[in-house]
Design a protein around this motif. Structure first.
Motif, PDB file in Angstrom:
ATOM      1  N   LEU A  31      48.225  42.838  45.993  1.00 26.65           N
ATOM      2  CA  LEU A  31      48.641  43.877  46.922  1.00 26.65           C
ATOM      3  C   LEU A  31      49.435  45.021  46.483  1.00 26.65           C
ATOM      4  CD1 LEU A  31      49.666  41.680  50.006  1.00 26.65           C
ATOM      5  CD2 LEU A  31      47.935  43.112  49.998  1.00 26.65           C
ATOM      6  N   LYS A  32      50.213  44.536  45.398  1.00 25.54           N
ATOM      7  CA  LYS A  32      50.928  45.717  44.363  1.00 25.54           C
ATOM      8  C   LYS A  32      50.028  46.617  43.911  1.00 25.54           C
ATOM      9  CE  LYS A  32      54.165  46.296  40.746  1.00 25.54           C
ATOM     10  NZ  LYS A  32      54.868  45.682  39.629  1.00 25.54           N
ATOM     11  N   LYS A  33      48.953  46.179  43.370  1.00 27.58           N
ATOM     12  CA  LYS A  33      47.829  47.030  42.930  1.00 27.58           C
ATOM     13  C   LYS A  33      47.162  48.087  43.785  1.00 27.58           C
ATOM     14  CE  LYS A  33      46.264  43.735  39.223  1.00 27.58           C
ATOM     15  NZ  LYS A  33      44.916  42.903  38.563  1.00 27.58           N
ATOM     16  N   LEU A  34      46.709  47.207  45.104  1.00 29.94           N
ATOM     17  CA  LEU A  34      46.318  48.135  46.116  1.00 29.94           C
ATOM     18  C   LEU A  34      47.541  49.007  46.405  1.00 29.94           C
ATOM     19  CD1 LEU A  34      44.859  45.303  48.387  1.00 29.94           C
ATOM     20  CD2 LEU A  34      43.676  46.679  46.474  1.00 29.94           C
ATOM     21  N   GLU A  35      48.666  48.796  46.525  1.00 24.47           N
ATOM     22  CA  GLU A  35      49.579  49.791  47.028  1.00 24.47           C
ATOM     23  C   GLU A  35      49.674  50.864  45.828  1.00 24.47           C
ATOM     24  OE1 GLU A  35      52.448  51.575  49.098  1.00 24.47           O
ATOM     25  OE2 GLU A  35      51.522  49.994  49.690  1.00 24.47           O
ATOM     26  N   GLU A  36      49.705  50.402  44.511  1.00 22.19           N
ATOM     27  CA  GLU A  36      49.940  51.416  43.561  1.00 22.19           C
ATOM     28  C   GLU A  36      48.760  52.404  43.288  1.00 22.19           C
ATOM     29  OE1 GLU A  36      50.477  48.620  40.128  1.00 22.19           O
ATOM     30  OE2 GLU A  36      52.560  48.576  40.347  1.00 22.19           O
ATOM     31  N   THR A  37      47.560  52.210  43.817  1.00 21.33           N
ATOM     32  CA  THR A  37      46.542  52.970  43.907  1.00 21.33           C
ATOM     33  C   THR A  37      46.184  53.599  45.031  1.00 21.33           C
ATOM     34  OG1 THR A  37      45.010  50.873  44.453  1.00 21.33           O
ATOM     35  CG2 THR A  37      44.995  51.573  42.221  1.00 21.33           C
ATOM     36  N   GLY A  38      47.419  53.504  45.934  1.00 17.54           N
ATOM     37  CA  GLY A  38      47.345  54.514  47.212  1.00 17.54           C
ATOM     38  C   GLY A  38      46.659  53.817  48.618  1.00 17.54           C
ATOM     39  N   GLY A  39      46.423  52.838  48.382  1.00 17.56           N
ATOM     40  CA  GLY A  39      45.648  51.873  49.722  1.00 17.56           C
ATOM     41  C   GLY A  39      46.561  51.821  50.976  1.00 17.56           C
ATOM     42  N   GLU A  40      47.920  51.711  50.706  1.00 14.81           N
ATOM     43  CA  GLU A  40      48.713  51.320  51.724  1.00 14.81           C
ATOM     44  C   GLU A  40      48.177  49.949  52.648  1.00 14.81           C
ATOM     45  OE1 GLU A  40      48.991  54.511  54.412  1.00 14.81           O
ATOM     46  OE2 GLU A  40      49.105  56.031  52.751  1.00 14.81           O
ATOM     47  N   PRO A  41      48.389  48.786  51.758  1.00  9.60           N
ATOM     48  CA  PRO A  41      47.834  47.638  52.414  1.00  9.60           C
ATOM     49  C   PRO A  41      48.784  47.236  53.475  1.00  9.60           C
ATOM     50  CG  PRO A  41      48.773  47.207  50.281  1.00  9.60           C
ATOM     51  CD  PRO A  41      48.741  48.751  50.574  1.00  9.60           C
ATOM     52  N   ASP A  42      48.075  46.528  54.539  1.00  6.58           N
ATOM     53  CA  ASP A  42      48.896  45.868  55.654  1.00  6.58           C
ATOM     54  C   ASP A  42      47.855  44.755  56.046  1.00  6.58           C
ATOM     55  OD1 ASP A  42      50.717  45.369  57.553  1.00  6.58           O
ATOM     56  OD2 ASP A  42      50.473  47.126  58.725  1.00  6.58           O
ATOM     57  N   VAL A  43      48.463  44.036  56.795  1.00  7.28           N
ATOM     58  CA  VAL A  43      47.365  42.827  57.435  1.00  7.28           C
ATOM     59  C   VAL A  43      46.594  43.479  58.579  1.00  7.28           C
ATOM     60  CG1 VAL A  43      47.532  40.723  59.185  1.00  7.28           C
ATOM     61  CG2 VAL A  43      49.204  41.304  57.281  1.00  7.28           C
ATOM     62  N   LEU A  44      45.282  43.138  58.393  1.00 11.85           N
ATOM     63  CA  LEU A  44      44.339  43.714  59.234  1.00 11.85           C
ATOM     64  C   LEU A  44      44.091  42.683  60.316  1.00 11.85           C
ATOM     65  CD1 LEU A  44      42.012  45.814  60.135  1.00 11.85           C
ATOM     66  CD2 LEU A  44      40.259  44.253  58.695  1.00 11.85           C
ATOM     67  N   MET A  45      43.899  41.584  60.147  1.00 12.80           N
ATOM     68  CA  MET A  45      43.696  40.485  61.010  1.00 12.80           C
ATOM     69  C   MET A  45      44.063  39.025  60.629  1.00 12.80           C
ATOM     70  SD  MET A  45      39.332  40.051  60.690  1.00 12.80           S
ATOM     71  CE  MET A  45      39.067  41.847  61.122  1.00 12.80           C
ATOM     72  N   VAL A  46      43.965  38.125  61.570  1.00 16.43           N
ATOM     73  CA  VAL A  46      44.197  36.822  61.264  1.00 16.43           C
ATOM     74  C   VAL A  46      42.661  36.261  61.506  1.00 16.43           C
ATOM     75  CG1 VAL A  46      44.950  34.361  62.110  1.00 16.43           C
ATOM     76  CG2 VAL A  46      46.396  36.530  61.948  1.00 16.43           C
ATOM     77  N   ASP A  47      42.045  35.699  60.463  1.00 25.88           N
ATOM     78  CA  ASP A  47      40.796  35.254  60.507  1.00 25.88           C
ATOM     79  C   ASP A  47      40.664  33.712  60.437  1.00 25.88           C
ATOM     80  OD1 ASP A  47      37.975  35.021  60.821  1.00 25.88           O
ATOM     81  OD2 ASP A  47      37.750  36.047  58.553  1.00 25.88           O
ATOM     82  N   GLY A  48      40.625  32.915  61.181  1.00 24.27           N
ATOM     83  CA  GLY A  48      40.730  31.641  60.993  1.00 24.27           C
ATOM     84  C   GLY A  48      41.975  30.928  60.515  1.00 24.27           C
ATOM     85  N   ASP A  49      41.861  30.488  59.064  1.00 21.16           N
ATOM     86  CA  ASP A  49      43.139  29.924  58.420  1.00 21.16           C
ATOM     87  C   ASP A  49      43.307  30.886  57.375  1.00 21.16           C
ATOM     88  OD1 ASP A  49      41.043  29.685  56.413  1.00 21.16           O
ATOM     89  OD2 ASP A  49      41.353  27.607  56.211  1.00 21.16           O
ATOM     90  N   SER A  50      43.270  32.152  57.551  1.00 22.89           N
ATOM     91  CA  SER A  50      43.631  33.325  56.627  1.00 22.89           C
ATOM     92  C   SER A  50      44.052  34.569  57.201  1.00 22.89           C
ATOM     93  CB  SER A  50      42.463  33.602  55.646  1.00 22.89           C
ATOM     94  OG  SER A  50      42.068  32.601  54.908  1.00 22.89           O
ATOM     95  N   PHE A  51      45.153  35.077  56.388  1.00 22.37           N
ATOM     96  CA  PHE A  51      45.356  36.549  57.023  1.00 22.37           C
ATOM     97  C   PHE A  51      44.621  37.389  56.139  1.00 22.37           C
ATOM     98  CE2 PHE A  51      49.410  34.499  57.680  1.00 22.37           C
ATOM     99  CZ  PHE A  51      49.864  34.857  58.795  1.00 22.37           C
ATOM    100  N   VAL A  52      43.985  38.474  56.674  1.00 19.26           N
ATOM    101  CA  VAL A  52      43.092  39.520  55.966  1.00 19.26           C
ATOM    102  C   VAL A  52      43.855  40.712  55.742  1.00 19.26           C
ATOM    103  CG1 VAL A  52      41.167  40.781  55.773  1.00 19.26           C
ATOM    104  CG2 VAL A  52      40.923  38.527  56.620  1.00 19.26           C
ATOM    105  N   PHE A  53      44.322  41.235  54.682  1.00 13.54           N
ATOM    106  CA  PHE A  53      44.969  42.378  54.386  1.00 13.54           C
ATOM    107  C   PHE A  53      43.995  43.385  53.926  1.00 13.54           C
ATOM    108  CE2 PHE A  53      48.374  39.236  53.938  1.00 13.54           C
ATOM    109  CZ  PHE A  53      49.561  40.248  54.030  1.00 13.54           C
ATOM    110  N   CYS A  54      43.964  44.624  54.221  1.00  9.58           N
ATOM    111  CA  CYS A  54      43.286  45.720  53.806  1.00  9.58           C
ATOM    112  C   CYS A  54      44.062  46.943  53.715  1.00  9.58           C
ATOM    113  CB  CYS A  54      42.062  45.936  54.890  1.00  9.58           C
ATOM    114  SG  CYS A  54      42.506  46.896  56.253  1.00  9.58           S
ATOM    115  N   ASP A  55      43.189  48.025  53.018  1.00  8.85           N
ATOM    116  CA  ASP A  55      43.774  49.300  52.853  1.00  8.85           C
ATOM    117  C   ASP A  55      43.792  49.912  54.213  1.00  8.85           C
ATOM    118  OD1 ASP A  55      44.096  49.016  49.952  1.00  8.85           O
ATOM    119  OD2 ASP A  55      41.843  49.138  50.020  1.00  8.85           O
ATOM    120  N   PHE A  56      44.957  50.643  54.591  1.00  6.12           N
ATOM    121  CA  PHE A  56      45.108  51.183  55.686  1.00  6.12           C
ATOM    122  C   PHE A  56      45.310  52.665  55.541  1.00  6.12           C
ATOM    123  CE2 PHE A  56      45.585  47.348  58.067  1.00  6.12           C
ATOM    124  CZ  PHE A  56      45.332  47.858  59.360  1.00  6.12           C
ATOM    125  N   SER A  57      45.123  53.266  54.486  1.00  8.10           N
ATOM    126  CA  SER A  57      45.246  54.869  54.116  1.00  8.10           C
ATOM    127  C   SER A  57      44.345  55.505  54.959  1.00  8.10           C
ATOM    128  CB  SER A  57      45.140  54.983  52.625  1.00  8.10           C
ATOM    129  OG  SER A  57      43.912  54.508  52.273  1.00  8.10           O
TER     130      SER A  57
END
Length: 150
Positions: A31-57
């Motif tokens: 997540l730190k790498k995604l943030e450093e490259t401008g992705g603005e990561p956040d939780v997109l969804m809960v999918d089964g037994d996982s949180f899915v983070f993605c770029d929200f830029s």
């Protein structure tokens, strides 16, 4: 970001997401790498037994543009993440008008030699298709990261 955008997180609580991240410090590094490259990561969804983070830029980060599908896939893996898939991308587009100027490579979309699934926004609606940009200058990628719940 989690608290700033509650409309994105109807299914989860930050305390649970934070607990899962703390149990998987290698995911925090991604997540730190995604943030450093401008992705603005956040939780997109809960999918089964996982949180899915993605770029929200709003647009694909500048450092992730002008990639072929293979290079995009390799770079996402180098980050420790993966490319978004079609379902994740459609879910993202439900939160706003993302990628109006660039086209996003999507995981799992290879259809035939040289073509892969792409997503972009047109008129406020997500569009999914095979390589819709005329050149790689308009192509880029967003990352998705699964974090197992604890």
């Amino acid at each position: 970001r989690f608290e700033s955008h509650p409309e994105r997180h109807e299914e989860g609580e930050w305390a649970e997401a934070e607990k899962s991240l703390l149990a998987h410090p290698e995911k925090m590094a991604v997540l730190k790498k995604l943030e450093e490259t401008g992705g603005e990561p956040d939780v997109l969804m809960v999918d089964g037994d996982s949180f899915v983070f993605c770029d929200f830029s709003n647009e694909i980060p500048a450092s992730r543009r002008k990639f072929t599908y293979t290079k995009a896939e390799d770079q996402a893996k180098n980050f420790g993440a993966g490319l978004m898939d079609e379902a994740q991308y459609r879910h993202l587009q439900g939160f706003g008008n993302f990628d109006t100027d660039f086209v996003c490579w999507l995981r799992g979309g290879a259809r035939r030699c040289g073509d892969a699934l792409c997503g972009y926004s047109s008129g406020g609606k997500p569009r999914i298709g095979e390589r819709v940009a005329r050149s790689y200058a308009r192509m880029g990628f967003r990352c998705a990261l699964r974090v197992p719940k604890v």
